[in-house]
Write a protein that holds these residues in place. Structure first.
Motif, PDB file in Angstrom:
ATOM      1  N   UNK A  52       0.829  -1.207   0.000  1.00 26.53           N
ATOM      2  CA  UNK A  52       0.000   0.000   0.000  1.00 26.53           C
ATOM      3  C   UNK A  52       0.866   1.260   0.000  1.00 26.53           C
ATOM      4  N   UNK A  53       1.917   1.272   0.806  1.00 25.17           N
ATOM      5  CA  UNK A  53       2.803   2.437   0.855  1.00 25.17           C
ATOM      6  C   UNK A  53       3.501   2.655  -0.487  1.00 25.17           C
ATOM      7  N   UNK A  54       3.837   1.569  -1.138  1.00 26.10           N
ATOM      8  CA  UNK A  54       4.447   1.676  -2.459  1.00 26.10           C
ATOM      9  C   UNK A  54       3.476   2.335  -3.445  1.00 26.10           C
ATOM     10  N   UNK A  55       2.195   1.951  -3.365  1.00 30.92           N
ATOM     11  CA  UNK A  55       1.187   2.545  -4.236  1.00 30.92           C
ATOM     12  C   UNK A  55       1.015   4.034  -3.951  1.00 30.92           C
ATOM     13  N   UNK A  56       1.082   4.415  -2.680  1.00 33.20           N
ATOM     14  CA  UNK A  56       0.997   5.831  -2.314  1.00 33.20           C
ATOM     15  C   UNK A  56       2.149   6.605  -2.940  1.00 33.20           C
ATOM     16  N   UNK A  57       3.358   6.050  -2.851  1.00 28.57           N
ATOM     17  CA  UNK A  57       4.536   6.714  -3.416  1.00 28.57           C
ATOM     18  C   UNK A  57       4.439   6.846  -4.932  1.00 28.57           C
ATOM     19  N   UNK A  74      -4.810  -2.525   8.222  1.00 30.75           N
ATOM     20  CA  UNK A  74      -3.420  -2.438   7.786  1.00 30.75           C
ATOM     21  C   UNK A  74      -3.287  -1.502   6.586  1.00 30.75           C
ATOM     22  N   UNK A  75      -4.188  -1.622   5.630  1.00 26.60           N
ATOM     23  CA  UNK A  75      -4.156  -0.765   4.443  1.00 26.60           C
ATOM     24  C   UNK A  75      -4.520   0.667   4.815  1.00 26.60           C
ATOM     25  N   UNK A  76      -5.517   0.836   5.681  1.00 23.60           N
ATOM     26  CA  UNK A  76      -5.945   2.177   6.080  1.00 23.60           C
ATOM     27  C   UNK A  76      -4.804   2.944   6.749  1.00 23.60           C
ATOM     28  N   UNK A  77      -4.061   2.282   7.617  1.00 17.58           N
ATOM     29  CA  UNK A  77      -2.910   2.932   8.264  1.00 17.58           C
ATOM     30  C   UNK A  77      -1.874   3.360   7.224  1.00 17.58           C
ATOM     31  N   UNK A  78      -1.675   2.521   6.222  1.00 17.28           N
ATOM     32  CA  UNK A  78      -0.627   2.775   5.234  1.00 17.28           C
ATOM     33  C   UNK A  78      -0.959   3.946   4.316  1.00 17.28           C
ATOM     34  N   UNK A  79      -2.240   4.167   4.038  1.00 17.58           N
ATOM     35  CA  UNK A  79      -2.601   5.231   3.093  1.00 17.58           C
ATOM     36  C   UNK A  79      -3.022   6.521   3.802  1.00 17.58           C
ATOM     37  N   UNK A 130      -1.880   3.879  19.190  1.00 11.89           N
ATOM     38  CA  UNK A 130      -2.330   2.914  18.182  1.00 11.89           C
ATOM     39  C   UNK A 130      -3.503   3.489  17.388  1.00 11.89           C
ATOM     40  N   UNK A 131      -3.429   3.517  16.054  1.00 13.43           N
ATOM     41  CA  UNK A 131      -4.548   4.028  15.252  1.00 13.43           C
ATOM     42  C   UNK A 131      -5.768   3.103  15.323  1.00 13.43           C
ATOM     43  N   UNK A 286      -8.273  12.344   8.203  1.00 13.49           N
ATOM     44  CA  UNK A 286      -6.921  11.815   8.099  1.00 13.49           C
ATOM     45  C   UNK A 286      -6.715  10.740   7.048  1.00 13.49           C
ATOM     46  N   UNK A 287      -7.814  10.205   6.478  1.00 10.59           N
ATOM     47  CA  UNK A 287      -7.648   9.213   5.408  1.00 10.59           C
ATOM     48  C   UNK A 287      -8.837   9.281   4.463  1.00 10.59           C
TER      49      UNK A 287
END
Length: 356
Positions: A52-57, A74-79, A130-131, A286-287
């Motif tokens: 997910x972080x790679x996709x954001x970048x 997990x995905x929500x935290x990453x984006x 913790x989110x 925030x997301x």
């Protein structure tokens, strides 16, 4: 006009359903004129966040989580705090965030919703660092999350059974809840800080909670007698828990909760161990999430099962629970299987089918 980039991240072992069939549905139903898409599978713990972080970048339009609540979180935290939105194809047993956002639980319908591309900027919360995206809490709330995380049997009836069986022996704690307006000292069965309306499984702890108001709904359930348990359970499922005489509700952007002893707390059902002093705050907008275009239309009481499914599930619950607390078990079964309830469920299903 260039196509938008989508990355589907499938957790092949999480939640329910056949992920191969979902991948085929994505290929068949996604709008190929609007999207360039790719399907990727997680291989180890934490791999979903990396993808997910790679996709954001790479400036993707959206990352779509295909899995249970753990995968979605997990995905929500990453984006978070990016321009990339999250989509959801829910495959879990609880599906709390998907249910709140009115994302269909059927994969084919969830994919069609992605094609509509309605993106909302939503709040999330932080509890002791913790989110969380739906709820966090302590007391019996966290105690049940710990129990439920280790059970092999999932679903709302299993959740209900854990609540009833463990609730008979759980000892409430003394808490102090503090915000900018002052402090509240009270013994509580549980305290839930809700960004969204429910835990999952259509268990509505904060039916009026909004993910766009910059605040959390703080729900405190005070100690109650065992005979009151069936009513509380029913009100959690019928979106009426705020009307219970043992419930207190507050609003705040941030709170500090003190307790006498260290103990568990949970974030979206995932248990953690915390100290005696815990800070909880909301992060506004925030997301980003792709959700139902009808998200803010008036919603009726949820329909968990057909009347037949209710009766079948209640027979199983009765078999497992009655021997341990016969009077309370009979009370619960009698309440849930009443003719008026079944009639209400049947009518609501017919109304929902007509709208769809």
């Amino acid at each position: 006009m260039s196509k938008k980039k989508l990355r589907f991240i499938i957790n092949p072992i999480a939640g329910t359903g056949k992920k191969g069939a979902i991948a085929r549905s994505i290929q068949q139903l996604i709008n190929k004129e609007a999207f360039d898409y790719e399907i990727m599978y997680t291989q180890v713990a934490g791999h979903g966040a990396t993808l997910a972080k790679e996709a954001v970048e790479l400036d993707y339009y959206a990352v779509v989580a295909v899995g249970g609540d753990g995968t979605v979180n997990e995905i929500a935290k990453a984006i978070s705090h990016s321009k990339t939105a999250m989509g959801i194809i829910p495959c879990g047993s609880g599906n709390g965030l998907a249910r709140h956002l009115r994302i269909p639980l059927q994969a084919e319908r969830a994919i069609r919703l992605l094609n509509k591309g309605v993106v909302y900027d939503l709040d999330y919360g932080i509890c002791a660092g913790e989110p969380f995206f739906c709820t966090c809490g302590m007391g019996f709330d966290a105690f049940i999350s710990e129990k439920f995380s280790h059970t092999s049997k999932r679903g709302p009836l299993s959740y209900m059974e854990h609540i009833l069986k463990s609730g008979l022996s759980y000892e409430p704690e003394l808490y102090t809840i503090t915000n900018k307006e002052g402090s509240i000292h009270s013994k509580a069965f549980l305290i839930t800080c809700a960004n969204a309306s429910q835990y999952g499984n259509d268990v509505f702890i904060a039916p009026k909670a909004s993910m766009q108001d910059g605040q959390m709904d703080i729900i405190m359930i005070e100690p109650f007698k065992a005979i009151d348990a069936p009513q509380i359970v029913m009100q959690l499922f019928s979106k009426n828990i705020e009307n219970n005489e043992h419930v207190r509700k507050y609003h705040a952007k941030a709170v500090h909760i003190s307790r006498k002893h260290e103990g568990p707390f949970h974030c979206d059902g995932e248990p953690f161990w915390g100290g005696t002093e815990i800070d909880i705050t909301i992060v506004p907008k925030g997301f980003r999430v792709i959700a139902n275009p009808r998200l803010f239309e008036r919603k009726g009481t949820p329909l968990l099962f057909s009347p037949t499914e209710w009766l079948e599930g209640l027979k199983e619950l009765q078999h497992n629970f009655m021997n341990k607390n016969k009077s309370l078990g009979r009370n619960l079964v009698s309440t849930l299987s009443s003719t008026s309830l079944l009639k209400s469920l049947r009518n609501e299903r017919e109304q929902r089918e007509q709208k769809e």
